[in-house]
Each structure stands twice: as C-alpha cells, then as structure tokens.
Design a protein around this motif. Sequence first.
Motif, short mmCIF file in Angstrom:
data_model
loop_
_atom_site.label_atom_id
_atom_site.label_comp_id
_atom_site.label_asym_id
_atom_site.label_seq_id
_atom_site.Cartn_x
_atom_site.Cartn_y
_atom_site.Cartn_z
N GLU A 78 6.58 -0.95 13.46
CA GLU A 78 5.86 0.09 12.71
C GLU A 78 5.25 -0.52 11.46
OE1 GLU A 78 5.77 3.58 13.29
OE2 GLU A 78 6.63 3.17 15.26
N PRO A 79 4.04 -0.12 11.09
CA PRO A 79 3.44 -0.65 9.86
C PRO A 79 4.01 0.02 8.62
CG PRO A 79 1.92 0.86 10.92
CD PRO A 79 3.11 0.73 11.83
N TYR A 127 9.35 -12.05 12.67
CA TYR A 127 8.14 -12.50 11.98
C TYR A 127 7.30 -11.30 11.58
CZ TYR A 127 9.00 -17.40 13.08
OH TYR A 127 9.53 -18.65 13.13
N LEU A 128 6.47 -11.49 10.56
CA LEU A 128 5.62 -10.42 10.06
C LEU A 128 4.17 -10.65 10.42
CD1 LEU A 128 7.17 -10.33 6.51
CD2 LEU A 128 7.34 -8.49 8.18
N THR A 129 3.45 -9.57 10.69
CA THR A 129 2.01 -9.60 10.88
C THR A 129 1.40 -8.73 9.80
OG1 THR A 129 2.26 -9.84 13.27
CG2 THR A 129 0.11 -9.09 12.47
N LEU A 130 0.55 -9.31 8.95
CA LEU A 130 -0.13 -8.53 7.92
C LEU A 130 -1.27 -7.75 8.57
CD1 LEU A 130 -0.23 -11.05 4.95
CD2 LEU A 130 1.38 -9.19 5.34
N VAL A 131 -1.35 -6.45 8.26
CA VAL A 131 -2.38 -5.61 8.88
C VAL A 131 -3.35 -5.02 7.87
CG1 VAL A 131 -0.99 -5.07 10.91
CG2 VAL A 131 -0.85 -3.58 8.90
N GLY A 132 -3.18 -5.31 6.59
CA GLY A 132 -4.12 -4.79 5.59
C GLY A 132 -3.47 -4.62 4.24
N ARG A 133 -4.13 -3.83 3.41
CA ARG A 133 -3.65 -3.51 2.06
C ARG A 133 -3.53 -2.00 1.94
NH1 ARG A 133 -1.63 -6.41 -1.56
NH2 ARG A 133 -2.80 -5.53 -3.27
N ILE A 134 -2.55 -1.53 1.20
CA ILE A 134 -2.36 -0.10 1.03
C ILE A 134 -3.60 0.55 0.44
CG2 ILE A 134 -1.11 1.64 -0.31
CD1 ILE A 134 1.41 0.03 0.20
N LYS A 135 -4.23 -0.11 -0.53
CA LYS A 135 -5.38 0.52 -1.18
C LYS A 135 -6.57 0.65 -0.25
CE LYS A 135 -6.95 -3.71 -3.51
NZ LYS A 135 -7.14 -4.32 -4.82
N TYR A 136 -6.56 -0.05 0.89
CA TYR A 136 -7.65 0.08 1.87
C TYR A 136 -7.30 1.04 3.01
CZ TYR A 136 -9.54 -4.02 -0.49
OH TYR A 136 -10.01 -4.89 -1.43
N ILE A 142 -6.83 4.32 5.14
CA ILE A 142 -7.57 5.58 5.21
C ILE A 142 -6.67 6.59 5.90
CG2 ILE A 142 -9.59 6.72 6.20
CD1 ILE A 142 -10.84 3.84 6.34
N ILE A 143 -6.60 7.79 5.35
CA ILE A 143 -5.87 8.86 6.03
C ILE A 143 -6.90 9.74 6.69
CG2 ILE A 143 -4.31 10.82 5.77
CD1 ILE A 143 -3.16 9.37 3.30
N ARG A 144 -6.82 9.83 8.03
CA ARG A 144 -7.80 10.59 8.82
C ARG A 144 -7.06 11.48 9.79
NH1 ARG A 144 -12.58 7.85 12.41
NH2 ARG A 144 -13.63 9.78 12.96
N GLY A 145 -7.23 12.77 9.64
CA GLY A 145 -6.55 13.72 10.52
C GLY A 145 -5.04 13.63 10.39
N GLY A 146 -4.55 13.30 9.20
CA GLY A 146 -3.11 13.18 8.97
C GLY A 146 -2.52 11.87 9.47
N GLU A 147 -3.34 10.99 9.98
CA GLU A 147 -2.88 9.70 10.50
C GLU A 147 -3.33 8.58 9.57
OE1 GLU A 147 -0.99 9.34 13.11
OE2 GLU A 147 -1.19 11.30 14.05
N ASN A 148 -2.51 7.54 9.45
CA ASN A 148 -2.87 6.36 8.66
C ASN A 148 -3.70 5.41 9.51
OD1 ASN A 148 -1.30 7.43 6.63
ND2 ASN A 148 0.44 6.13 7.04
N VAL A 149 -4.86 5.04 9.00
CA VAL A 149 -5.75 4.12 9.69
C VAL A 149 -5.90 2.89 8.81
CG1 VAL A 149 -8.05 3.77 10.66
CG2 VAL A 149 -6.98 6.03 10.78
N TYR A 150 -5.68 1.71 9.40
CA TYR A 150 -5.76 0.46 8.67
C TYR A 150 -7.04 -0.26 9.07
CZ TYR A 150 -0.95 1.82 8.26
OH TYR A 150 0.19 2.55 8.04
#
Length: 155
Positions: free
Chosen positions: A23-24, A68-77, A79-87
Amino acid sequence: MVLPHVEVKVVDPATGVTVPRGEPGELCTRGYSVMLGYWEEPEKTAEAIDPARWMHTGDLAVMREDGYLTLVGRIKYMIIRGGENVYPREIEEFLYRHPKISDVQEEVAEFCRERLAHYKVPRYVRVLDAFPMTVSGKVRKVELRREGLGAAGEG
C-alpha cells in the motif's frame, strides 16, 4: 536498502498509522541518520520530525513484500479525485509503457481507460514538445500544473 541501526516505515499521511505492505503511504525513517532538527526553527522541526523521532520525508512509497521500497511520488503532488488518492508519478510511469509515448502524449485516454481504474484516467491530455526543466534536470511540476489549469479553464 535500509542500513543497520536505521528504521523505516510507510504510514497513512492522514492518520500516521503504518500501512500494509503493498500500500502507498508516506516514507518515515528513524535512527542515527535523522537530523535533530532545523537550526532555531522548532515549528519546522515539529512538521518534519514527530515526538517519537520519526522523520516524515514527504515521499510517497510502497514497501514491497521483500522489504524493499518503491518511491511513487511526493505527498505535495498527490491528487485527491473522487475520494481516491492519485499519484501523478504512478500515472506517468504507467504511460511510459505505451509504445508511442516518449514523454506523455496522445492516444493516452483510451490507453488508460483499458488498463487503469476510472479515477486514475487523466481528465485532460496536453501534448508538449518538451517539459519545462530545472537546471538539475527535474520537471518543473509547479509550472506544469499552473499551465495545465489555465489550458483546462480551471484556473
């Protein structure tokens, strides 16, 4: 890879609760490598380091089953769309798999609709010859966002 005597965890940015593997969430780290704080800036220190000495990096990551970790983005980038987090980085990395995309360009919406959850499909696509870049070679996301909102008639 996590170094000896350093701890990492991935937490829900809203609650601070550790998320399950796969989970991210926000990457947090604790140990000898974490700074004590910002010089003479206790408020800024409190934003970055919690009372248990976990440093909140602002990076979005997924901890895989192998640790191991996979970086998927930054929190400040995020987007919340339809109640879902989009990276955005997740969408960008996905789009690079399209054979006609060198950076993100046309035929995108159909390609996405066939393969992504509906809330992750980009609402607008704009074709550019090149992205605005910093001198260190990073895409200027703030500038792209400003130009994108203007082109979409939203800002």
